[in-house]
Design a protein around this motif. Structure first.
Motif, mmCIF file in Angstrom:
data_model
loop_
_atom_site.group_PDB
_atom_site.id
_atom_site.type_symbol
_atom_site.label_atom_id
_atom_site.label_comp_id
_atom_site.label_asym_id
_atom_site.label_seq_id
_atom_site.Cartn_x
_atom_site.Cartn_y
_atom_site.Cartn_z
ATOM 1 N N ASP A 191 0.833 -1.168 -0.022
ATOM 2 C CA ASP A 191 0.090 -0.113 0.028
ATOM 3 C C ASP A 191 0.835 1.319 0.144
ATOM 4 N N THR A 192 1.952 1.335 0.934
ATOM 5 C CA THR A 192 2.953 2.338 0.551
ATOM 6 C C THR A 192 3.584 2.594 -0.794
ATOM 7 N N VAL A 193 3.799 1.508 -1.207
ATOM 8 C CA VAL A 193 4.514 1.557 -2.584
ATOM 9 C C VAL A 193 3.502 2.146 -3.604
ATOM 10 N N LYS A 194 2.347 1.805 -3.604
ATOM 11 C CA LYS A 194 1.257 2.515 -4.316
ATOM 12 C C LYS A 194 1.142 3.856 -4.023
ATOM 13 N N THR A 195 0.850 4.120 -2.904
ATOM 14 C CA THR A 195 0.690 5.546 -2.368
ATOM 15 C C THR A 195 1.926 6.282 -2.948
ATOM 16 N N GLN A 196 3.113 5.713 -2.687
ATOM 17 C CA GLN A 196 4.486 6.833 -3.071
ATOM 18 C C GLN A 196 4.667 6.946 -4.586
ATOM 19 N N LYS A 197 3.952 5.811 -5.411
ATOM 20 C CA LYS A 197 4.018 5.868 -6.600
ATOM 21 C C LYS A 197 3.264 6.986 -7.238
ATOM 22 N N ASP A 198 1.971 7.157 -6.593
ATOM 23 C CA ASP A 198 1.131 8.354 -6.696
ATOM 24 C C ASP A 198 1.738 9.504 -6.303
ATOM 25 N N SER A 199 2.605 9.392 -5.363
ATOM 26 C CA SER A 199 3.225 10.899 -4.807
ATOM 27 C C SER A 199 4.146 11.198 -5.760
ATOM 28 N N VAL A 200 5.005 10.287 -6.412
ATOM 29 C CA VAL A 200 6.066 10.678 -7.243
ATOM 30 C C VAL A 200 5.387 11.232 -8.541
ATOM 31 N N LYS A 201 4.693 10.643 -9.118
ATOM 32 C CA LYS A 201 3.722 11.402 -10.243
ATOM 33 C C LYS A 201 3.302 12.514 -9.970
ATOM 34 N N LEU A 202 2.711 12.748 -8.729
ATOM 35 C CA LEU A 202 2.163 14.130 -8.268
ATOM 36 C C LEU A 202 3.465 15.252 -8.314
ATOM 37 N N THR A 203 4.333 14.779 -7.554
ATOM 38 C CA THR A 203 5.695 15.748 -7.698
ATOM 39 C C THR A 203 6.460 15.937 -8.906
ATOM 40 N N SER A 204 6.510 14.937 -9.712
ATOM 41 C CA SER A 204 6.693 15.175 -11.172
ATOM 42 C C SER A 204 5.873 15.960 -11.912
ATOM 43 N N PHE A 205 4.566 16.131 -11.821
ATOM 44 C CA PHE A 205 3.711 16.685 -12.433
ATOM 45 C C PHE A 205 3.636 18.501 -11.925
ATOM 46 N N ARG A 206 4.042 18.558 -10.735
ATOM 47 C CA ARG A 206 4.300 20.026 -10.007
ATOM 48 C C ARG A 206 5.788 20.488 -10.569
ATOM 49 N N LEU A 207 6.641 19.504 -10.698
ATOM 50 C CA LEU A 207 7.915 19.873 -11.311
ATOM 51 C C LEU A 207 7.626 20.456 -12.646
ATOM 52 N N ASP A 208 6.941 19.640 -13.513
ATOM 53 C CA ASP A 208 6.896 20.149 -14.959
ATOM 54 C C ASP A 208 6.165 21.454 -14.957
ATOM 55 N N HIS A 209 5.189 21.766 -13.884
ATOM 56 C CA HIS A 209 4.671 23.296 -13.885
ATOM 57 C C HIS A 209 5.462 24.132 -13.228
ATOM 58 N N GLY A 210 6.574 23.942 -12.746
ATOM 59 C CA GLY A 210 7.210 24.873 -11.916
ATOM 60 C C GLY A 210 6.986 25.104 -10.650
ATOM 61 N N VAL A 211 6.306 24.053 -10.038
ATOM 62 C CA VAL A 211 5.725 24.531 -8.607
ATOM 63 C C VAL A 211 6.660 23.496 -7.579
ATOM 64 N N ALA A 212 7.110 22.554 -7.977
ATOM 65 C CA ALA A 212 8.073 21.794 -7.254
ATOM 66 C C ALA A 212 9.395 21.703 -7.800
ATOM 67 N N THR A 213 10.372 21.164 -6.970
ATOM 68 C CA THR A 213 11.722 21.129 -7.395
ATOM 69 C C THR A 213 12.214 19.780 -7.738
ATOM 70 N N LYS A 214 13.400 19.609 -8.414
ATOM 71 C CA LYS A 214 13.918 18.203 -8.492
ATOM 72 C C LYS A 214 14.207 17.632 -7.319
ATOM 73 N N LEU A 215 14.328 18.420 -6.277
ATOM 74 C CA LEU A 215 14.755 17.522 -5.044
ATOM 75 C C LEU A 215 13.705 16.998 -4.302
ATOM 76 N N ASP A 216 12.308 17.500 -4.433
ATOM 77 C CA ASP A 216 11.231 17.125 -4.064
ATOM 78 C C ASP A 216 10.857 15.581 -4.575
ATOM 79 N N VAL A 217 10.965 15.488 -5.940
ATOM 80 C CA VAL A 217 10.815 14.416 -6.718
ATOM 81 C C VAL A 217 11.907 13.223 -6.273
ATOM 82 N N LEU A 218 13.139 13.608 -6.133
ATOM 83 C CA LEU A 218 14.124 12.812 -5.420
ATOM 84 C C LEU A 218 13.706 12.000 -4.228
#
Length: 466
Positions: A191-218
């Motif tokens: 369940d944690t893996v599933k949740t974190q996959k969604d979290s990585v996708k969300l963070t990557s999406f925010r990075l693409d739109h300039g809201v998050a940083t590369k560090l957040d994704v990592l």
């Protein structure tokens, strides 16, 4: 036979002669035991209850249908239990062999001869039929003491089998709850893996739109990698636990079917330990130790009786039937034969063998007495440890549930703050890490609580009743 009363007297000798027993009579040793178990409960009066949790049958304690089926299979197929059963059969046979010495030994014999002899080639045929009887008078109780020792050893093997059953039921239940605990840990991790996959996708999406940083994704990827790395180790433990259960069931390594998940397993509202004095009768290992003590006590009687004379009565009777062509008068004739006697054997000089044998028997009796007292001491220690373990693991589980609830709420709020731009992803990351660790700890606490419940049931002597 002109005097058949001779054999009759020998045969009836056991009922006509009642010797004395030179060995010590057995009396259960007086062992000082605690009047109450070590008090750890909030209600000290609970320990005074006559009823004990161990009085319940194992199928009343373990209500998971699949677990019950596993225990039944183990009771049918486990090799240790089969060996214990065979030892009972062997001990029963040994008792029959030893006890046979208390009765007369009767043996029938037949002898036929025929042929020709002499100058006139005389034909002859002779048939002799005899019955021999022997009986050893047990005036000083040597044979009776040996029989008592064999009987006690038989009872000890029966109690040893009960100990195997108790251990087997407890081990299957404990391993089953461990398996359910690992299943829960695997579910939490996935369940944690599933949740974190969604979290990585969300963070990557925010990075693409300039809201998050590369560090957040990592950082989000780091939590995902940690959870993914945990899965193989848990799967390894599950496989090995299934192999352990398969061995207890007498099977080759294979998968083990599950019933209800660990979260749905029901804990009893209370687990009264019962009156401490009842532990001596309920624990089969204590009963086995006492029967071993009974046997050792009887062996002292055997050793003492060896100092006294051994008297045996013998008798025989029968007839000889013959026919000879040279003497027609002997055709169809028969001659009755009988004899009787007595034999006395008294040790005079044995070089100290008899006294050494007596000292050996007395030492073995003392060893059995010490082992009996030690078994009682260990039993009370087992109960005390199990009570401590169950009560404290219950407290740990309750507090850990509160911790998980608090952390889950903290993570929810951190995610809301991150999405609103009022905090960094590091706060979310720390909360998720803590929640993942806390959920695994809670799964382990639940499993430990059930395992300690099993150990308490075992320590109180429950689980072996058929």
């Amino acid at each position: 036979m002109k005097r058949p009363w001779v054999l009759v007297t020998v045969i009836l000798a056991p009922s006509l002669i009642n010797g004395c027993m030179v060995g010590p009579k057995y009396h259960r040793p007086v062992v000082q035991t605690p009047t109450v178990y070590r008090d750890l409960s909030e209600n000290p009066q609970a320990q005074a209850q006559a009823a004990s949790y161990a009085d319940l049958r194992w199928w009343q304690v373990f209500q998971d249908q699949q677990l019950q089926e596993l225990i039944r299979t183990a009771l049918k197929q486990n090799y240790d239990l089969q060996l214990a059963t065979e030892r009972i059969i062997a001990a029963r046979a040994q008792l029959a062999v030893t006890r046979s010495s208390l009765f007369p030994q009767i043996q029938g014999n037949g002898n036929f001869t025929g042929g020709k002899e002499g100058t006139f080639q005389t034909n002859y045929n002779f048939l002799t039929l005899t019955t021999d009887a022997a009986f050893q008078l047990d005036l000083f109780g040597r044979l009776r003491s040996a029989t008592a020792a064999s009987r006690a050893q038989l009872l000890a093997t029966e109690d040893a089998r009960h100990t195997v059953i108790l251990t087997l039921v407890s081990d299957v239940a404990s391993d089953y709850f461990t398996l359910l605990q690992l299943d829960l840990e695997l579910q939490i991790t996935r369940d944690t893996v599933k949740t974190q996959k969604d979290s990585v996708k969300l963070t990557s999406f925010r990075l693409d739109h300039g809201v998050a940083t590369k560090l957040d994704v990592l950082q989000a990827q780091q939590v995902l990698d940690t959870a993914n790395a945990t899965i193989p180790d848990i799967e390894r433990q599950i496989g090995q636990e299934e192999d352990a259960i398969s061995t207890l069931l007498g099977n080759y390594p294979q998968g083990v079917p599950r019933g209800q998940p660990l979260e749905w397993q029901v804990l009893p509202p209370e687990v009264p330990p019962g009156v401490p004095s009842s532990l001596l009768e309920r624990r089969p290992d204590i009963r086995e130790a006492e029967q071993t003590l009974v046997a050792a006590n009887a062996e002292v009687g055997v050793a003492k009786a060896e100092f006294f004379p051994q008297i045996s009565l013998t008798g025989s009777g029968g007839g000889a039937f013959g026919r000879s062509s040279a003497f027609s008068s002997l055709m169809g004739s028969h001659i009755g034969i009988w004899s009787y006697g007595a034999q006395v054997s008294q040790p005079i000089f044995t070089g100290g063998a008899l006294r050494g044998n007596l000292h050996l028997a007395e030492s073995q009796h003392q060893q059995a007495l010490i082992a009996y007292k030690e078994a009682i001491q260990h039993a009370f220690g087992d109960v005390s440890d199990a009570l401590i373990g169950y009560q404290k693991s219950h407290d740990v589980r309750v507090r850990q549930e509160q911790t998980v609830g608090d952390l889950a709420e903290s993570v929810r709020l951190s995610i809301m703050r991150y999405r609103g731009g009022t905090t960094t992803y590091l706060e979310v990351l720390d909360g998720q890490r803590s929640l993942f660790s806390a959920e695994l700890t809670l799964a382990q606490a639940r499993g430990t609580e059930f395992q300690n419940l099993v150990q308490l049931y075992r320590a109180l002597g429950g689980g072996w009743q058929q």
